[in-house]
Scaffold this motif. Structure first.
Motif, PDB file in Angstrom:
ATOM      1  N   UNK A  17       0.824  -1.210   0.000  1.00  0.00           N
ATOM      2  CA  UNK A  17       0.000   0.000   0.000  1.00  0.00           C
ATOM      3  C   UNK A  17       0.859   1.262   0.000  1.00  0.00           C
ATOM      4  N   UNK A  18       2.006   1.174   0.677  1.00  0.00           N
ATOM      5  CA  UNK A  18       2.889   2.346   0.738  1.00  0.00           C
ATOM      6  C   UNK A  18       3.500   2.656  -0.627  1.00  0.00           C
ATOM      7  N   UNK A  19       3.872   1.613  -1.377  1.00  0.00           N
ATOM      8  CA  UNK A  19       4.401   1.849  -2.725  1.00  0.00           C
ATOM      9  C   UNK A  19       3.333   2.464  -3.629  1.00  0.00           C
ATOM     10  N   UNK A  20       2.088   2.018  -3.449  1.00  0.00           N
ATOM     11  CA  UNK A  20       1.001   2.614  -4.224  1.00  0.00           C
ATOM     12  C   UNK A  20       0.809   4.075  -3.826  1.00  0.00           C
ATOM     13  N   UNK A  21       0.845   4.348  -2.524  1.00  0.00           N
ATOM     14  CA  UNK A  21       0.700   5.721  -2.045  1.00  0.00           C
ATOM     15  C   UNK A  21       1.831   6.600  -2.565  1.00  0.00           C
ATOM     16  N   UNK A  22       3.035   6.038  -2.630  1.00  0.00           N
ATOM     17  CA  UNK A  22       4.169   6.812  -3.129  1.00  0.00           C
ATOM     18  C   UNK A  22       3.932   7.260  -4.568  1.00  0.00           C
ATOM     19  N   UNK A  42      -6.421   1.882  -9.573  1.00  0.00           N
ATOM     20  CA  UNK A  42      -5.058   1.361  -9.615  1.00  0.00           C
ATOM     21  C   UNK A  42      -4.601   0.669  -8.350  1.00  0.00           C
ATOM     22  N   UNK A  43      -5.544   0.268  -7.485  1.00  0.00           N
ATOM     23  CA  UNK A  43      -5.181  -0.262  -6.173  1.00  0.00           C
ATOM     24  C   UNK A  43      -4.475  -1.611  -6.247  1.00  0.00           C
ATOM     25  N   UNK A  44      -4.635  -2.340  -7.349  1.00  0.00           N
ATOM     26  CA  UNK A  44      -3.990  -3.652  -7.490  1.00  0.00           C
ATOM     27  C   UNK A  44      -2.637  -3.570  -8.193  1.00  0.00           C
ATOM     28  N   UNK A  45      -2.167  -2.363  -8.474  1.00  0.00           N
ATOM     29  CA  UNK A  45      -0.882  -2.207  -9.159  1.00  0.00           C
ATOM     30  C   UNK A  45       0.288  -2.816  -8.387  1.00  0.00           C
ATOM     31  N   UNK A  46       0.401  -2.616  -7.062  1.00  0.00           N
ATOM     32  CA  UNK A  46       1.510  -3.258  -6.328  1.00  0.00           C
ATOM     33  C   UNK A  46       1.477  -4.776  -6.415  1.00  0.00           C
ATOM     34  N   UNK A  47       0.280  -5.367  -6.419  1.00  0.00           N
ATOM     35  CA  UNK A  47       0.169  -6.821  -6.517  1.00  0.00           C
ATOM     36  C   UNK A  47       0.687  -7.316  -7.858  1.00  0.00           C
ATOM     37  N   UNK A  48       0.318  -6.647  -8.935  1.00  0.00           N
ATOM     38  CA  UNK A  48       0.799  -7.076 -10.251  1.00  0.00           C
ATOM     39  C   UNK A  48       2.298  -6.849 -10.401  1.00  0.00           C
TER      40      UNK A  48
END
Length: 291
Positions: A17-22, A42-48
């Motif tokens: 979540x922090x990488x997404x927030x960044x 774009x909330x699933x971007x870190x997972x992909x």
């Protein structure tokens, strides 16, 4: 085992979540859209991104020291994880000192990884990391010691019962802390070990796929941990945690990278004397009370 999972799983989710927030914060500051395709907003971007690194081919340089090359990122990640495990499971009367020792050992994961790659750019990045962390680790250790003197114990438990607000008493020291945590995590403007224009990407140039991801996880784990730790040490609460987390992202989006000599001089000629003066003052006050 259950306690370990209760620490590891939330930590991994927090990093994602922090990488997404960044990326969202930087996009907002730079007037861009940011991640908005994978999942709602774009909330699933870190997972992909994580799955991509997990299934990518690991490329090993032909002349590298294979075992050290592959295990050094794991060492960095395990030591960053050990900080959380020790804080929650093994709090002792030497808590802050042991924490400082574990943090110092993280240097070896970076140093060994850069050296084992047998690449001049990775070696330069590893050497830069070594000198940078040694310079700022000394200041960090004195900050820990000063705050421990304020309650008379190295144990984290007593900081949670802090009757006074260290932030009000040690505000100048807190401002130094904000600088030091950037240098300790190799973040902008102190990301000289990863300077693209000079060292391509620094100590992890040759690392790829999941072994690169371990360095990535270790860095973000340390950022979250230091944000959490100094929130507790200065206020005995988590009131500063979101401010610290945003601070990392805001600085990255606004400040340029320093010159390396300026980075080292800032530590030894500016921050160290001020921190040492705080330490002497704290010891003098405690001594006068004992007498």
């Amino acid at each position: 085992m259950i306690k370990l999972l209760l620490i590891i799983v939330p930590l991994i989710l927090s990093i994602m979540l922090y990488t997404l927030a960044e990326r969202k914060v930087q996009a907002s500051i730079q007037m861009r859209v940011g991640p908005n395709i994978v999942g709602p907003y774009g909330i699933l971007q870190p997972l992909t991104d994580g799955l991509k690194l997990l299934f990518k081919e690991i490329l090993i340089p032909q002349r590298s020291y294979l075992i050290i090359f592959t295990l050094s990122p794991l060492l960095s990640f395990l030591l960053s994880l050990a900080l959380w495990l020790f804080y929650y499971l093994l709090d002792s009367y030497l808590g802050i000192l042991i924490l400082l020792a574990i943090g110092g050992l993280e240097l070896y994961g970076i140093l060994l990884g850069g050296w084992a790659s047998k690449n001049k750019y990775t070696l330069v990045g590893a050497i830069r990391t070594t000198s940078q962390l040694i310079s700022y680790e000394l200041i960090l250790g004195m900050i820990y010691f000063i705050l421990a003197l304020s309650i008379g114990s190295f144990r984290f438990y007593y900081f949670n019962l802090l009757p006074i607000n260290n932030l009000l008493i040690y505000l100048p020291l807190y401002l130094i802390t904000l600088i030091v945590i950037l240098a300790e995590t190799n973040r902008v403007p102190f990301d000289l070990p990863e300077s693209e224009s000079e060292t391509v990407a620094g100590f992890f140039v040759e690392h790829s796929a999941i072994i690169f991801a371990l360095y990535f996880l270790a860095e973000y784990s340390n950022m979250i941990f230091l944000s959490y730790l100094f929130s507790v040490l200065y206020t005995s609460s988590l009131i500063l945690l979101p401010i610290h987390l945003f601070y990392y992202l805001w600085i990255r989006a606004t400040l340029p990278r320093l010159r390396y000599d300026h980075l080292i001089l800032l530590s030894w000629y500016n921050l160290l004397p001020i921190t040492l003066a705080f330490l002497i003052l704290s010891l003098s006050i405690i001594t006068s009370k004992l007498l």
